[in-house]
Write a protein that holds these residues in place. Structure first.
Motif, PDB file in Angstrom:
ATOM      1  N   UNK A 182       0.930  -1.325   0.040  1.00  0.00           N
ATOM      2  CA  UNK A 182      -0.005  -0.031  -0.009  1.00  0.00           C
ATOM      3  C   UNK A 182       0.722   1.276  -0.152  1.00  0.00           C
ATOM      4  N   UNK A 183       1.881   1.135   0.739  1.00  0.00           N
ATOM      5  CA  UNK A 183       2.640   2.490   0.736  1.00  0.00           C
ATOM      6  C   UNK A 183       3.400   2.817  -0.262  1.00  0.00           C
ATOM      7  N   UNK A 184       4.149   1.662  -0.993  1.00  0.00           N
ATOM      8  CA  UNK A 184       4.810   1.745  -2.215  1.00  0.00           C
ATOM      9  C   UNK A 184       4.045   2.172  -3.277  1.00  0.00           C
ATOM     10  N   UNK A 224      -4.682  -2.844  -7.832  1.00  0.00           N
ATOM     11  CA  UNK A 224      -3.966  -1.371  -7.792  1.00  0.00           C
ATOM     12  C   UNK A 224      -2.507  -1.521  -8.000  1.00  0.00           C
ATOM     13  N   UNK A 225      -1.827  -2.560  -7.257  1.00  0.00           N
ATOM     14  CA  UNK A 225      -0.301  -2.340  -7.717  1.00  0.00           C
ATOM     15  C   UNK A 225       0.092  -2.742  -9.019  1.00  0.00           C
ATOM     16  N   UNK A 255       8.567   0.638  -9.944  1.00  0.00           N
ATOM     17  CA  UNK A 255       8.332  -0.522 -10.650  1.00  0.00           C
ATOM     18  C   UNK A 255       7.636  -1.487  -9.891  1.00  0.00           C
ATOM     19  N   UNK A 256       7.110  -2.519 -10.850  1.00  0.00           N
ATOM     20  CA  UNK A 256       6.419  -3.620 -10.175  1.00  0.00           C
ATOM     21  C   UNK A 256       7.219  -4.414  -9.379  1.00  0.00           C
ATOM     22  N   UNK A 257       6.959  -4.815  -8.183  1.00  0.00           N
ATOM     23  CA  UNK A 257       7.809  -5.693  -7.536  1.00  0.00           C
ATOM     24  C   UNK A 257       7.154  -6.871  -7.176  1.00  0.00           C
ATOM     25  N   UNK A 303      -3.796   3.904   5.408  1.00  0.00           N
ATOM     26  CA  UNK A 303      -3.236   2.698   6.008  1.00  0.00           C
ATOM     27  C   UNK A 303      -4.197   2.543   7.454  1.00  0.00           C
ATOM     28  N   UNK A 304      -4.282   1.064   7.745  1.00  0.00           N
ATOM     29  CA  UNK A 304      -4.907   0.727   8.838  1.00  0.00           C
ATOM     30  C   UNK A 304      -4.239   0.702  10.107  1.00  0.00           C
ATOM     31  N   UNK A 305      -4.902   1.370  11.334  1.00  0.00           N
ATOM     32  CA  UNK A 305      -4.174   1.204  12.546  1.00  0.00           C
ATOM     33  C   UNK A 305      -4.737   0.012  13.338  1.00  0.00           C
ATOM     34  N   UNK A 306      -3.823  -0.095  14.311  1.00  0.00           N
ATOM     35  CA  UNK A 306      -4.052  -1.237  15.222  1.00  0.00           C
ATOM     36  C   UNK A 306      -5.469  -1.164  16.087  1.00  0.00           C
TER      37      UNK A 306
END
Length: 588
Positions: A36-38, A308-309, A374-376, A50-53
């Motif tokens: 999600x971050x990338x 999405x990625x 780039x796609x990881x 981003x989800x939290x605890x």
């Protein structure tokens, strides 16, 4: 596609979670959140950031949606059996803000800007809607028992008529989408005298199509019309909803009046009571199945993150290295449906996992595609592992449906001997909890068996074989010494239940059947079972249910009782009480 596999350590393979929520946190933070971050998932889709605890730990959430004066605030007031701070009920549009009604030891109102930065509440994601919205949001806390298991989101009445053109200072539909994603149940409330669906109400219902399985319809104030009119009202409401929802499936509709006053039309009282009880039954089941819902939502989110990625990675590959970047990006934007089809065909993805094309284009229109990462492929494979391996392993920790059926059957028969199912995930999978001896072939049974209630079998223990296997693995992580764990060793595990310390202290005292200040494997199973029972909303009780006493301890409880009665000095009981203070001394 090449495959890379990282070797897992034995500690990772042996990791057992106290609850599904702990497992979800580890999966999300370790494998989903990095993707999600990338690829900026939260910033480029309609999904939350981003989800939290705190969002994983949150109590089941119920969102109420409807036009003004349909009884949303009254519905909440009726369920929690009293007013909550900030509530105001009247025929005019009284609720002008979103109110999260939560449990608290004291009545308190917290403004939205403060709630959005609070680490112990699941509303940090609302900061993305800005101060204009947060000024219209607040958290209301009160000590209602039902709020210990549920949280209610009371929403402003949906605008209609000329008020729609005035507009709001924030994006109402987007806010409703955010709350819908976090909610376990969405109640659409209709008044028997207000069946029209305004443009804002229509756009809101349309935006909730991704959460269709959570939506229920409540026809409130149904006692204000007679039986013949009620039939017409119900038909008109379903006709109006059918034009908006656009699906052949019929939604569950609850018909009643949700307030403390007696029914105005007693002719349908039996129907209204039955419908009210059906809704309450569904609300009562939410805490029990909250973990399952969280798993379902995380799987849904993981599938969207993967798509999405792959889309971002494809757009990156279509950009030139030097000249013509602007023209290439404009062409990709104009042919976005073709981009979706190529990605879907190349990776064999279902179209249902793809985002709305227009929303996707609007979100990425200001981005520079050449700066996308780039796609990881390794990260994508980790995402596949979440869906194909990690989540099924997490689901395996839950009792099977067949096992639930047997338990329900056993309860309905009282003390009848209903054998629990065994097999690969039953008794065969359970680790031995304590040595047991059996009579030699042909030997006579207990001559007093009939008077004492019959011989003890494995089915007499309320903790099922599958649960024994799960709890036994957790017991091993406490590093038992001579088959026993101390209060200090068990504390870190039991604390993960997030139950109050006084409740955990009572659970410890009940589970320590032999009163030696330690827990063996059987007693640890009892402690874990009691924790899960309380977490699901069941009362703890004052003493341990005889069905929960481990088989290896049932004779010992009789001996302890006889010795305690026969000891006038009470020295044995004093010594046991001293040992049982181990837990209380640790939590102070």
């Amino acid at each position: 596609m090449p495959i890379w596999k990282a070797k897992r350590s034995p500690e990772e393979d042996a990791q057992v979670y106290f609850s599904a929520v702990d497992g979800l946190k580890k999966l999300y933070n370790g494998k989903i959140k990095p993707v999600e971050k990338l690829y900026n998932f939260g910033g480029s889709t309609s999904h939350s950031r981003e989800l939290t605890d705190a969002e994983f730990d949150a109590r089941p959430q119920i969102m109420l949606l409807g036009q003004y004066s349909v009884g949303k605030s009254t519905f909440v007031r009726y369920l929690i059996e009293g007013d909550y701070p900030g509530s105001h009920i009247g025929p005019e549009p009284t609720t002008d803000r979103f109110i999260a009604v939560m449990h608290g030891l004291q009545e308190r109102r917290t403004p939205g800007n403060a709630v959005a930065v609070s680490g112990d509440k699941p509303f940090k994601g609302l900061a993305q809607f800005g101060t204009a919205f947060l000024n219209k949001f607040e958290c209301s806390q009160c000590p209602s028992p039902i709020l210990q298991n549920l949280t209610f989101i009371d929403t402003p009445g949906v605008l209609s008529g000329d008020k729609q053109r005035i507009g709001r200072s924030y994006d109402f539909v987007r806010v409703m989408e955010w709350f819908a994603e976090k909610s376990d149940l969405i109640l659409l409330l209709f008044d028997a005298h207000k069946l029209d669906i305004s443009d804002e109400f229509k756009s809101t219902i349309t935006a909730l199509r991704d959460h269709d399985e959570k939506i229920r319809v409540v026809l409130n104030k149904a006692d204000s019309v007679d039986t013949q009119s009620l039939m017409r009202v119900y038909g008109a409401m379903m006709w109006s909803l059918g034009k908006v929802v656009g699906t052949p499936e019929v939604k569950r509709v609850y018909i009643s009046s949700f307030w403390e006053k007696p029914f105005a039309n007693p002719a349908n009282a039996e129907l209204f009571e039955a419908e009210r009880e059906d809704l309450f039954k569904e609300l009562r089941s939410l805490p029990r199945y909250s973990s399952i819902r969280k798993i379902n939502d995380l799987v849904k989110r993981a599938r969207h993150v993967k798509v999405h990625a792959l889309l971002i990675g494809y757009l990156k590959t279509q950009m030139p290295s030097y000249m013509g970047k602007a023209a290439a990006q404009k062409k990709l934007m104009d042919t976005m449906p073709e981009v979706f089809r190529k990605v879907q065909k190349e990776y064999g993805l279902p179209f249902g996992d793809f985002p709305d094309i227009q929303k996707f284009k609007a979100k990425i229109s200001d981005d520079d595609f050449s700066k996308y990462p780039k796609l990881d492929l390794k990260m994508i494979e980790d995402m596949d592992a979440v869906l194909s391996k990690d989540v099924p392993e997490l689901m395996a920790q839950f009792p099977s449906e067949r096992e639930d059926e047997y338990r329900s059957l056993a309860r309905s028969h009282g003390d009848a001997d209903v054998p629990m199912p065994t097999g690969a995930d039953g008794a065969a999978a359970a680790a031995p909890m304590a040595p047991r001896t059996s009579a030699p072939p042909g030997a006579g049974g207990n001559p007093f068996a009939a008077a004492s209630g019959g011989p003890i079998s494995s089915s007499d223990w309320a903790i099922t074989p599958a649960q024994q296997a799960k709890y036994s693995n957790i017991f091993k992580t406490c590093n038992p010494v001579n088959g026993l764990v101390s209060g200090e060793a068990a504390k870190s595990v039991l604390e993960k239940s997030r139950l109050p310390y006084d409740v955990l202290g009572s659970i410890w005292n009940m589970a320590d059947v032999d009163e030696d200040g330690y827990l063996d494997a059987d007693e640890f199973c009892v402690a874990m079972h009691l924790c899960h029972e309380v977490m699901e909303g069941r009362p703890l009780g004052d003493k341990l249910d005889p069905k929960l006493i481990p088989l290896s301890k049932r004779g010992m409880t009789i001996i302890l009782t006889l010795v305690a009665v026969a000891a006038p000095s009470n020295s044995l009981r004093q010594n046991c009480a001293c040992n049982n203070r181990a837990w209380r001394s640790l939590v102070q």
